[in-house]
Design a protein around this motif. Structure first.
Motif, short mmCIF file in Angstrom:
data_model
loop_
_atom_site.label_atom_id
_atom_site.label_comp_id
_atom_site.label_asym_id
_atom_site.label_seq_id
_atom_site.Cartn_x
_atom_site.Cartn_y
_atom_site.Cartn_z
N GLN A 208 34.73 13.45 9.71
CA GLN A 208 35.44 12.91 8.56
C GLN A 208 34.56 12.83 7.31
N SER A 209 33.29 12.51 7.48
CA SER A 209 32.41 12.37 6.32
C SER A 209 32.17 13.70 5.61
N ARG A 210 32.32 14.82 6.30
CA ARG A 210 32.10 16.14 5.70
C ARG A 210 33.37 16.72 5.09
N ARG A 211 34.50 16.14 5.38
CA ARG A 211 35.75 16.71 4.89
C ARG A 211 35.88 16.53 3.40
N LYS A 212 36.30 17.59 2.77
CA LYS A 212 36.53 17.57 1.35
C LYS A 212 37.93 18.12 1.15
N LYS A 213 38.85 17.28 0.81
CA LYS A 213 40.22 17.73 0.66
C LYS A 213 40.33 18.62 -0.55
N GLY A 214 40.99 19.72 -0.37
CA GLY A 214 41.15 20.67 -1.46
C GLY A 214 42.56 21.21 -1.46
N LYS A 215 42.69 22.45 -1.85
CA LYS A 215 44.01 23.04 -1.97
C LYS A 215 44.40 23.86 -0.75
N ARG A 216 43.80 23.64 0.38
CA ARG A 216 44.12 24.36 1.60
C ARG A 216 45.50 23.97 2.09
N GLY A 217 46.14 24.88 2.76
CA GLY A 217 47.45 24.61 3.30
C GLY A 217 47.36 24.08 4.72
N ALA A 218 48.47 23.62 5.21
CA ALA A 218 48.63 23.20 6.60
C ALA A 218 47.61 22.16 7.03
N GLY A 219 47.21 21.26 6.13
CA GLY A 219 46.30 20.19 6.50
C GLY A 219 44.86 20.63 6.68
N GLN A 220 44.53 21.81 6.25
CA GLN A 220 43.18 22.34 6.45
C GLN A 220 42.32 21.95 5.26
N SER A 221 41.15 21.37 5.54
CA SER A 221 40.23 20.99 4.47
C SER A 221 39.43 22.20 4.01
N ASP A 222 38.74 22.04 2.87
CA ASP A 222 37.86 23.11 2.38
C ASP A 222 36.82 23.45 3.43
N VAL A 223 36.26 22.44 4.07
CA VAL A 223 35.21 22.66 5.07
C VAL A 223 35.76 23.47 6.24
N GLU A 224 36.94 23.12 6.72
CA GLU A 224 37.54 23.87 7.83
C GLU A 224 37.84 25.31 7.43
N ALA A 225 38.34 25.49 6.21
CA ALA A 225 38.63 26.84 5.73
C ALA A 225 37.34 27.65 5.61
N ALA A 226 36.28 27.01 5.13
CA ALA A 226 34.99 27.71 5.00
C ALA A 226 34.44 28.07 6.38
N GLU A 227 34.56 27.16 7.35
CA GLU A 227 34.10 27.45 8.70
C GLU A 227 34.87 28.62 9.31
N ALA A 228 36.17 28.63 9.10
CA ALA A 228 36.99 29.72 9.64
C ALA A 228 36.62 31.06 8.98
N LEU A 229 36.43 31.05 7.66
CA LEU A 229 36.04 32.27 6.95
C LEU A 229 34.68 32.76 7.43
N ALA A 230 33.74 31.84 7.59
CA ALA A 230 32.40 32.21 8.04
C ALA A 230 32.44 32.82 9.44
N MET A 231 33.20 32.22 10.34
CA MET A 231 33.31 32.75 11.71
C MET A 231 33.97 34.12 11.71
N ARG A 232 35.00 34.27 10.89
CA ARG A 232 35.77 35.50 10.87
C ARG A 232 34.98 36.67 10.28
N THR A 233 34.08 36.38 9.34
CA THR A 233 33.42 37.45 8.60
C THR A 233 31.92 37.56 8.83
N GLY A 234 31.32 36.57 9.48
CA GLY A 234 29.89 36.64 9.78
C GLY A 234 28.98 36.21 8.65
N ILE A 235 29.52 35.51 7.64
CA ILE A 235 28.67 34.99 6.57
C ILE A 235 28.36 33.53 6.87
N THR A 236 27.48 32.92 6.09
CA THR A 236 27.15 31.52 6.34
C THR A 236 28.26 30.62 5.82
N GLY A 237 28.27 29.39 6.29
CA GLY A 237 29.25 28.43 5.83
C GLY A 237 29.14 28.15 4.35
#
Length: 121
Positions: A63-92
């Motif tokens: 919870q302390s790392r979550r940063k609410k942004g404009k992500r859809g479906a309840g996804q925070s910026d941090v979760e979106a960044a983690e998913a993008l990093a995993m999907r593409t092999g770049i850093t968080g």
């Protein structure tokens, strides 16, 4: 896991594999990413997904790392960044920077992430 859910994950993992240039040897990461994405979709639709056995799927950020942004479906910026990093092999951090600059366009994010990764080689 239901046969339908297993098939959805299989198809998503294949899509991820194709999107990432059909690189062999990353099947486990593709499967885990697909599982993570399908689970998030099910949660956003109110479905309660069954427990996943044998797969380490990243959970939500503390919870302390979550940063609410404009992500859809309840996804925070941090979760979106983690998913993008995993999907593409770049850093968080790189993923978060791209999201901050490009917004929510998944195609633009994936293309920019692949370009960034290729420039580092």
């Amino acid at each position: 896991m239901s046969d339908d859910k297993h098939e959805r994950i299989r198809r998503r993992a294949y899509e991820i594999w194709e999107r990432e240039g059909q690189t062999h040897g990353l099947h486990e990461r593709h499967w885990n990413q697909a599982t993570f994405e399908i689970e998030n979709e099910d949660r956003s639709l109110g479905a309660r997904p069954p427990a996943i056995s044998g797969a380490e799927v990243p959970g939500p950020a503390p919870q302390s790392r979550r940063k609410k942004g404009k992500r859809g479906a309840g996804q925070s910026d941090v979760e979106a960044a983690e998913a993008l990093a995993m999907r593409t092999g770049i850093t968080g951090d790189q993923a978060q920077d791209l999201i901050d600059r490009l917004g929510d366009d998944p195609l633009a994010l994936d293309e920019a992430a692949r370009s960034l990764r290729a420039s580092e080689r």
